[in-house]
Design an enzyme around this catalytic site. Structure first.
Site, mmCIF file in Angstrom:
data_model
loop_
_atom_site.group_PDB
_atom_site.id
_atom_site.type_symbol
_atom_site.label_atom_id
_atom_site.label_comp_id
_atom_site.label_asym_id
_atom_site.label_seq_id
_atom_site.Cartn_x
_atom_site.Cartn_y
_atom_site.Cartn_z
ATOM 1 N N TYR A 149 42.908 -30.493 -0.068
ATOM 2 C CA TYR A 149 43.840 -30.311 0.366
ATOM 3 C C TYR A 149 43.725 -29.745 1.798
ATOM 4 O O TYR A 149 42.936 -28.894 2.264
ATOM 5 C CB TYR A 149 44.823 -29.023 -0.427
ATOM 6 C CG TYR A 149 45.986 -28.659 0.188
ATOM 7 C CD1 TYR A 149 47.136 -29.556 0.241
ATOM 8 C CD2 TYR A 149 46.259 -27.361 0.926
ATOM 9 C CE1 TYR A 149 48.439 -29.069 0.699
ATOM 10 C CE2 TYR A 149 47.340 -26.854 1.424
ATOM 11 C CZ TYR A 149 48.325 -27.798 1.242
ATOM 12 O OH TYR A 149 49.673 -27.444 1.647
ATOM 13 N N ASP A 244 37.476 -29.083 7.318
ATOM 14 C CA ASP A 244 38.294 -28.059 7.211
ATOM 15 C C ASP A 244 37.895 -26.800 6.589
ATOM 16 O O ASP A 244 37.966 -26.967 5.287
ATOM 17 C CB ASP A 244 39.657 -29.014 6.369
ATOM 18 C CG ASP A 244 40.983 -27.928 6.141
ATOM 19 O OD1 ASP A 244 40.826 -26.832 6.782
ATOM 20 O OD2 ASP A 244 41.583 -28.414 5.772
ATOM 21 N N LYS A 272 44.115 -18.944 7.565
ATOM 22 C CA LYS A 272 43.961 -17.784 6.721
ATOM 23 C C LYS A 272 43.306 -16.528 7.280
ATOM 24 O O LYS A 272 44.107 -15.819 7.905
ATOM 25 C CB LYS A 272 43.198 -18.258 5.380
ATOM 26 C CG LYS A 272 44.238 -19.458 4.574
ATOM 27 C CD LYS A 272 43.735 -19.695 3.185
ATOM 28 C CE LYS A 272 45.003 -20.611 2.716
ATOM 29 N NZ LYS A 272 44.598 -22.177 2.606
HETATM 30 C C1 LIG Z 1 45.530 -23.338 3.241
HETATM 31 C C2 LIG Z 1 44.694 -24.711 3.560
HETATM 32 C C3 LIG Z 1 45.661 -25.302 4.605
HETATM 33 C C4 LIG Z 1 46.949 -25.172 4.801
HETATM 34 O O1 LIG Z 1 47.009 -23.987 5.659
HETATM 35 P P1 LIG Z 1 48.572 -23.377 5.782
HETATM 36 O O2 LIG Z 1 48.357 -22.105 6.563
HETATM 37 O O3 LIG Z 1 49.007 -23.180 4.471
HETATM 38 O O4 LIG Z 1 49.642 -24.351 6.595
HETATM 39 C C5 LIG Z 1 44.927 -26.513 4.975
HETATM 40 N N1 LIG Z 1 43.475 -26.510 4.691
HETATM 41 C C6 LIG Z 1 42.770 -25.951 3.846
HETATM 42 C C7 LIG Z 1 41.575 -26.081 3.458
HETATM 43 C C8 LIG Z 1 43.670 -24.923 3.226
HETATM 44 O O5 LIG Z 1 42.906 -24.058 2.118
#
Ligand SMILES: *Cc1c(COP(=O)(O)O)cnc(C)c1O
Length: 437
Positions: A149, A244, A272
């Protein structure tokens, strides 16, 4: 640990009201509790490892706001720093010292980032990093993995069609086919699929994007050899390797999965934890690659509230704690002990149950598989067992993200005593879901 009452009347009433205001009654879909029973809990307070709902119940929290709260709730260093900074104004739309402070903390302690740009969410970081990859290489296609994701970026809301290497099929309405045709979707942990993709789309792939620790669709730990292979093939083909690390960054170590595995990505995104509970995302790379970003270079990216001083202060306060000696070792040791206790109980009882962990991330799977590395190895039927497990845990004062595809997090605020209590609650809940006696 006795069962606590889980009266949810106040939460239920607030949820009824919220349904009149918001689609599904929520500001983000997973919060609606659709995969488990009952109304979502409305939270009123967090303190250390605990959260308190509107009905007066309290829980040991392993959701931790889906990752950001590595110090637990309302850590005094963060709260003080936010309050002091906010007293001087919430936003200027001009540079501030707080941006330098957070950037310095990161760049001085992370060999993979020479320059960084702050944005407001993980999604925004990924969206911007993809533009950078395309702008820097002059190529259009992106390789993405099924089961990873990357936020709700149009080109990333795709799943694989049938076949080893396919152009994406969108997983959301409202995304033009032309966008998803620029995304190639391949299975995780599969070298042959990558080899085929780079042949099929020779000289057209800007980047390979991966969560090096895929943790948004279960915890799909990859073989180290696979991650190293990605580095090798990117070098060979002139493709940028994009990690990511929105969830793994500052979580499995200060340098994230890149540091843990010793693999140097070309571009990395954070979110995060970086904001200490405030909305912050970031992307970083070598100084040379980042020179493509406006105003130095031709890749445009901007933000009214980017580098917001209050959010920067929260992030800096949190990362300062993370840099203290032994911080990550302690978290990992506590998590191993916690997971080990539950696994020992499950093995003794012979349950079809696994628990996977890395650093302070853990995930439960109702499965017999030794390892789960791809999304198609997760049995959708097992989510029914998760639903029962969730109810049993909630009754025993344990709060998790309300989906069997979400991972859990141990925070610095969880004491060994908290984790012992929690492990007992997990064992009892397993007995109530899987026990036959
Ligand atoms: C949470 C997450 C996102 C999205 O971040 P948001 O702050 O919710 O937009 C993208 N990539 C990864 C790997 C994530 O865990």
């Amino acid at each position: 640990m006795g069962e606590i009452t889980t009266d949810r009347a106040v939460s239920a009433a607030l949820y009824e009201e919220a349904k009149g205001y918001f689609p599904g009654g929520v500001s983000s879909p997973v919060r609606a509790f659709r995969s488990v029973d009952g109304p979502p809990l409305f939270m009123v307070k967090g303190a250390g490892p605990r959260i308190h709902d509107a009905d007066g119940n309290s829980y040991l929290d392993f959701c931790c706001s889906y990752g950001p709260l590595i110090l637990g709730h309302a850590h005094p260093a963060i709260v003080d720093s936010v309050a002091k900074t906010a007293a001087n104004g919430l936003s200027f739309g001009a540079p501030s010292r707080q941006e330098n402070e957070l950037a310095k903390l990161i760049i001085e302690n992370n060999q993979f980032v020479e320059k960084i740009r702050f944005v407001n969410s993980g999604t925004e970081a990924v969206m911007s990093a993809i533009r950078l990859a395309r702008g820097a290489t002059g190529r259009n296609k992106i390789v993405k993995f099924e089961g990873c994701y990357h936020g709700h970026v149009d080109s990333m809301l795709v799943k694989a069609g049938s076949g080893l290497v396919t152009l994406g099929t969108s997983t959301s309405a409202g995304i033009p086919e032309a966008y998803v045709n620029e995304t190639i979707v391949v299975p995780l942990n599969d070298e042959a699929a990558i080899e085929k993709a780079v042949v099929d789309y020779k000289d057209d792939i800007a980047c390979i994007v991966i969560e090096p620790i895929p943790a948004n669709n279960g915890l799909l730990l990859q073989d180290l050899s696979f991650l190293k292979f990605l580095r090798t093939i990117c070098d060979r083909e002139g493709i940028l390797l994009f990690f990511d690390e929105v969830i793994s960054g500052f979580r499995v170590g200060f340098e994230g999965a890149a540091g843990l595995y010793g693999i140097h990505p070309d571009i990395v995104t954070y979110g995060k934890i970086i904001g200490g509970g405030m909305p912050v995302g970031a992307y970083g790379a070598s100084a040379a690659l980042m020179s493509n970003i406006a105003p130095d270079g031709p890749v445009y990216q901007a933000g009214t509230l980017s580098g917001n001083p209050v959010a920067m202060a929260a992030g800096a306060a949190q990362l300062t704690e993370c840099l203290k000696p032994g911080f990550y070792e302690n978290l990992e040791q506590k998590t191993k002990q916690f997971v080990g206790t539950i696994l020992a109980h499950s093995q003794e009882k012979g349950y079809s149950f696994r628990m996977f962990s890395v650093g302070s991330i853990f995930w439960m799977a109702f499965s017999d598989l030794e390892a789960i590395r791809r999304s198609d190895q997760i049995d959708p039927q097992s989510m029914d067992l998760f639903k029962h497990m969730y109810g049993a845990l909630l009754k025993r004062g344990i709060y998790l993200g309300p989906s069997g595809y979400e991972v859990g997090f141990v925070s610095h605020a969880h004491s060994e005593a908290d984790l012992e209590k929690a492990a007992t609650a997990f064992c009892e809940s397993l007995d109530s879901v899987l026990g036959h006696a």
